[in-house]
Motif scaffolding. Structure first.
Motif, short mmCIF file in Angstrom:
data_model
loop_
_atom_site.label_atom_id
_atom_site.label_comp_id
_atom_site.label_asym_id
_atom_site.label_seq_id
_atom_site.Cartn_x
_atom_site.Cartn_y
_atom_site.Cartn_z
N SER A 144 1.16 -1.35 -0.21
CA SER A 144 -0.10 0.15 -0.15
C SER A 144 1.01 1.05 -0.48
O SER A 144 2.09 1.23 0.05
N ALA A 145 0.53 2.10 -0.26
CA ALA A 145 0.86 3.86 -0.31
C ALA A 145 2.06 3.89 1.25
O ALA A 145 1.70 3.21 1.71
N GLY A 146 3.37 3.60 0.82
CA GLY A 146 4.73 4.01 1.92
C GLY A 146 4.94 2.19 2.61
O GLY A 146 4.76 2.70 4.12
N ILE A 147 3.91 1.36 2.66
CA ILE A 147 4.51 0.36 2.95
C ILE A 147 4.42 -0.94 1.62
O ILE A 147 3.91 -0.94 1.19
N TRP A 148 5.66 -1.24 2.39
CA TRP A 148 6.35 -2.39 1.70
C TRP A 148 6.49 -3.76 1.89
O TRP A 148 6.61 -3.83 3.39
N SER A 149 6.28 -4.99 1.27
CA SER A 149 7.09 -6.26 1.66
C SER A 149 8.18 -6.14 1.33
O SER A 149 8.24 -6.34 0.15
N TRP A 150 8.71 -6.94 2.33
CA TRP A 150 10.18 -7.92 2.00
C TRP A 150 10.44 -8.58 1.51
O TRP A 150 9.59 -10.26 1.77
N LEU A 151 11.03 -9.66 0.06
CA LEU A 151 10.57 -10.86 -0.58
C LEU A 151 11.82 -11.41 0.01
O LEU A 151 12.28 -11.02 0.17
N PRO A 152 11.87 -12.76 -0.79
CA PRO A 152 13.16 -13.52 -0.04
C PRO A 152 14.63 -12.81 -0.58
O PRO A 152 15.16 -12.32 0.75
N LEU A 153 15.16 -12.05 -1.76
CA LEU A 153 16.46 -11.81 -1.81
C LEU A 153 16.40 -10.33 -0.84
O LEU A 153 17.29 -10.40 -0.39
N GLY A 154 15.40 -9.76 -0.47
CA GLY A 154 15.51 -7.94 0.04
C GLY A 154 15.46 -8.64 1.63
O GLY A 154 15.87 -7.88 2.65
N LYS A 155 15.11 -9.70 2.03
CA LYS A 155 14.72 -9.65 3.39
C LYS A 155 16.62 -10.63 4.27
O LYS A 155 16.94 -10.11 5.15
N LYS A 156 16.86 -10.77 3.03
CA LYS A 156 18.50 -11.33 2.97
C LYS A 156 19.38 -10.07 3.24
O LYS A 156 20.31 -9.94 3.79
N VAL A 157 18.93 -9.16 2.14
CA VAL A 157 19.82 -8.24 2.40
C VAL A 157 19.68 -7.55 3.98
O VAL A 157 20.22 -6.74 5.01
N PHE A 158 18.22 -7.22 4.21
CA PHE A 158 17.86 -6.54 5.38
C PHE A 158 18.23 -7.25 6.30
O PHE A 158 18.86 -6.59 7.80
N ASP A 159 18.54 -8.56 6.87
CA ASP A 159 18.91 -9.39 8.34
C ASP A 159 20.29 -9.13 7.46
O ASP A 159 20.78 -8.89 8.52
N GLY A 192 8.47 5.63 4.12
CA GLY A 192 7.40 4.78 3.66
C GLY A 192 6.35 5.18 5.68
O GLY A 192 7.32 5.78 6.22
N ARG A 193 5.44 4.19 5.50
CA ARG A 193 4.74 4.29 6.41
C ARG A 193 5.21 3.95 7.80
O ARG A 193 4.83 4.34 9.25
N GLU A 194 5.95 3.09 7.54
CA GLU A 194 6.59 2.22 8.23
C GLU A 194 7.37 1.51 8.21
O GLU A 194 7.79 1.45 7.18
#
Length: 565
Positions: free
Chosen positions: A40-55, A156-158
């Motif tokens: 949604s506006a300003g709300i994002w889901s972290w997909l598998p590749l993104g979650k690895k980088v985030f972690d 983002g908002r979150e």
């Protein structure tokens, strides 16, 4: 042993074209490479590749925070109203705060930051000077109801943030905790591969005294900072303060005030053109309301008022622009023709409006301006405050050289809060002399999700993302550029690399052309790309450095040795 991640089983959908609503490079590439997805506006889901980088970013942050003796906790995101009402931030945050009620009608909020709750936790757990100093941190989701969320995960908002807090019994202890965090932040951002600057900053709604920002220079940055090429001075533009000139210098005898007919000149531009004078010779008078009271702010006509700086100077008062209705209630204030002479309201001026300087300004009559209006002779300044927007070439407050302006992303912020929240919640411990001692605090934040976007902004190229190895989703991206033979070699090499301790992503997708695989490998941005291609039958592979583009043909054993060196 690290597991080999097969692209055929990885939930990733790459895109050839940029998303229609994407404005910044990181927004475009993180979506195209399948790292994040807009919910949604300003709300994002972290997909598998993104979650690895985030972690991986989170891991680096944790390691350096643990190294200075900070202890990790996890506080709730859903918070009661009362602590924030007690600190005043229930109102101060205004529309940025997500507010909600439970089924019984009790007020709650989604936490934007946690000073109040951490203070309460320490008040409950620490009762003696022997329990301090203590440093606590968490990596958690924060919420702010941005009016216009944009730039993907940058705003983002979150969002995900590391916030930490130090608690000491003395100011010297706070200075030590602050220094430990400052050094840890430098190590964190260096390990992440970020180009960053440490700049003087303002505290804003956080409160407190000493404050510094960690900024990552990037075209997509929403912060503007100044950097002196001649010394080590650097600051957020809102924190730049120029020294006040006590007077215009040697006294000059100015002619008396002269009123001039200036029809249809309500702006500085139209006035300067009409009179044939430079804008810098005119005095701009901006009307604002300070806690509801109309106040005039005077600056040279070629400069703009920085409302952020003005708000910082006048905090905790609320500053807002006047409206058309305000003029209707004050016939003595003529819109577009206000001058400081004869005003019966508070008058604030920039230091450039020094005693003895003469100006062209409004005459407080319609279609009329006045020449030779002299500060100190024809009007008095109630308060001198540095409130102009900083411009390229302004003199450095430290050495006088011309300042440079640059855009940057705020990736970290550290504050010496002092006793603001300890006073609010009466956070005392029993001191060495057997008497209560008021605790002093520091607050330290890192935007974890924002750091991912900042890295993407700084390191990407025309082909796609280009991650530093420390935070990349894999160490090597193996590509099977052909059919059975190439796929067999790619899988065999991948297992050997994993056995050697490397994180491996292998593209063995059937029915996908080599061209698409190469394009995806460039877009995903793993530091090394290993291709099992035309010389697979000879046991030879091609190793490419994603950042430099350098390629070389190696035997499998040579490639493994090179990657594990």
């Amino acid at each position: 042993m690290p597991q080999v991640q097969r692209m055929s089983r990885l939930m990733v959908k790459t895109l050839r074209d940029d998303p229609a609503d994407a404005e910044t490079l990181s927004h475009k590439l993180l979506v195209r490479a399948g790292y994040v997805r807009r919910t949604s506006a300003g709300i994002w889901s972290w997909l598998p590749l993104g979650k690895k980088v985030f972690d991986n970013v989170s891991r680096v942050v944790r390691e350096e925070m643990d190294a200075i003796g900070a202890q990790e906790v996890l506080l709730p995101a859903l918070l009661p109203k009362e602590p924030y009402e007690q600190s005043g931030r229930w109102e101060e945050y205004g529309d940025l705060l997500f507010r909600l009620k439970d089924r019984k009608g009790a007020d709650y909020l989604l936490g934007p930051t946690h000073e109040e709750i951490f203070t309460q936790v320490v008040k409950d757990q620490c009762t003696s000077y022997k329990d301090l100093p203590v440093m606590l941190y968490q990596i958690q989701t924060k919420y702010r109801d941005e009016a216009r969320p944009r730039s993907g995960v940058l705003r983002g908002r979150e969002f995900q943030m590391k916030d930490s807090y130090s608690f000491d019994t003395t100011d010297e202890g706070l200075a030590t905790s602050y220094a430990l965090h400052r050094e840890a932040y430098q190590k964190i951002f260096a390990r992440l591969g970020l180009d960053f600057r440490i700049v003087s900053a303002v505290s804003g709604a956080m409160g407190g005294s000493a404050s510094e920002e960690f900024l990552a220079p990037a075209a997509a940055g929403e912060d503007t900072f100044v950097d002196c090429p001649a010394c080590d001075y650097a600051a957020n533009t809102e924190a730049v303060t120029f020294p006040r000139s006590a007077s215009a210098g040697e006294a000059v005898a100015h002619p008396p005030v002269e009123e001039v007919d200036t029809p249809d000149t309500p702006t500085i531009e139209t006035l300067a053109a009409h009179l044939g004078v430079p804008a810098s010779a005119t005095l701009k008078n901006l009307l604002v309301k300070v806690d509801g009271e109309i106040t005039a702010v005077g600056v040279p006509g070629d400069r703009e008022v920085d409302l952020g700086k003005l708000g910082e100077h006048l905090a905790p008062a609320v500053v807002e622009l006047v409206t058309a209705e305000d003029f209707e209630d004050r016939p003595d204030l003529v819109r577009g023709y206000v001058g400081p002479q004869g005003l019966k309201i508070r008058y604030i001026a920039d230091p450039r409006v020094a005693a003895g300087t003469a100006w062209v300004t409004g005459a407080n009559k319609p279609d009329t301006h006045a020449r030779n209006v002299v500060a100190g002779r024809d009007f008095e300044v109630d308060d001198y405050l540095d409130v102009v927007v900083v411009e390229e070439g302004d003199p450095c407050p430290a050495c006088g050289a011309g300042l440079k302006l640059d855009r940057a992303i705020e990736i970290g912020h550290i504050f010496q809060l002092g006793r603001k929240y300890a006073d609010t919640f009466q956070l005392d411990v029993l001191g060495q002399q057997g008497k209560p001692v008021r605790v002093t605090m520091g607050s330290y934040g890192i935007g974890v999700s924002r750091a991912v976007a900042a890295l993407a902004e700084q390191s990407a190229d025309e082909q796609g993302l280009c991650w530093p190895r420390e935070i990349a989703p894999a160490d090597v991206h193996v590509v099977a550029a052909g059919k059975a033979l190439q796929t067999e070699l790619a899988l065999s090499v991948s297992e050997k690399l994993a056995a050697a301790g490397l994180r491996v992503l292998v593209d063995e997708r059937p029915g996908v052309s080599p061209g698409v695989k190469f394009t995806d490998a460039e877009l995903i941005g793993v530091p090394h790309i290993l291709v099992a291609g035309r010389r697979s039958a000879d046991g030879v592979v091609e190793l490419k450095d994603r950042r430099t583009g350098e390629r070389e043909e190696l035997t499998v054993d040579e490639a493994i040795a090179r990657l594990t060196a």
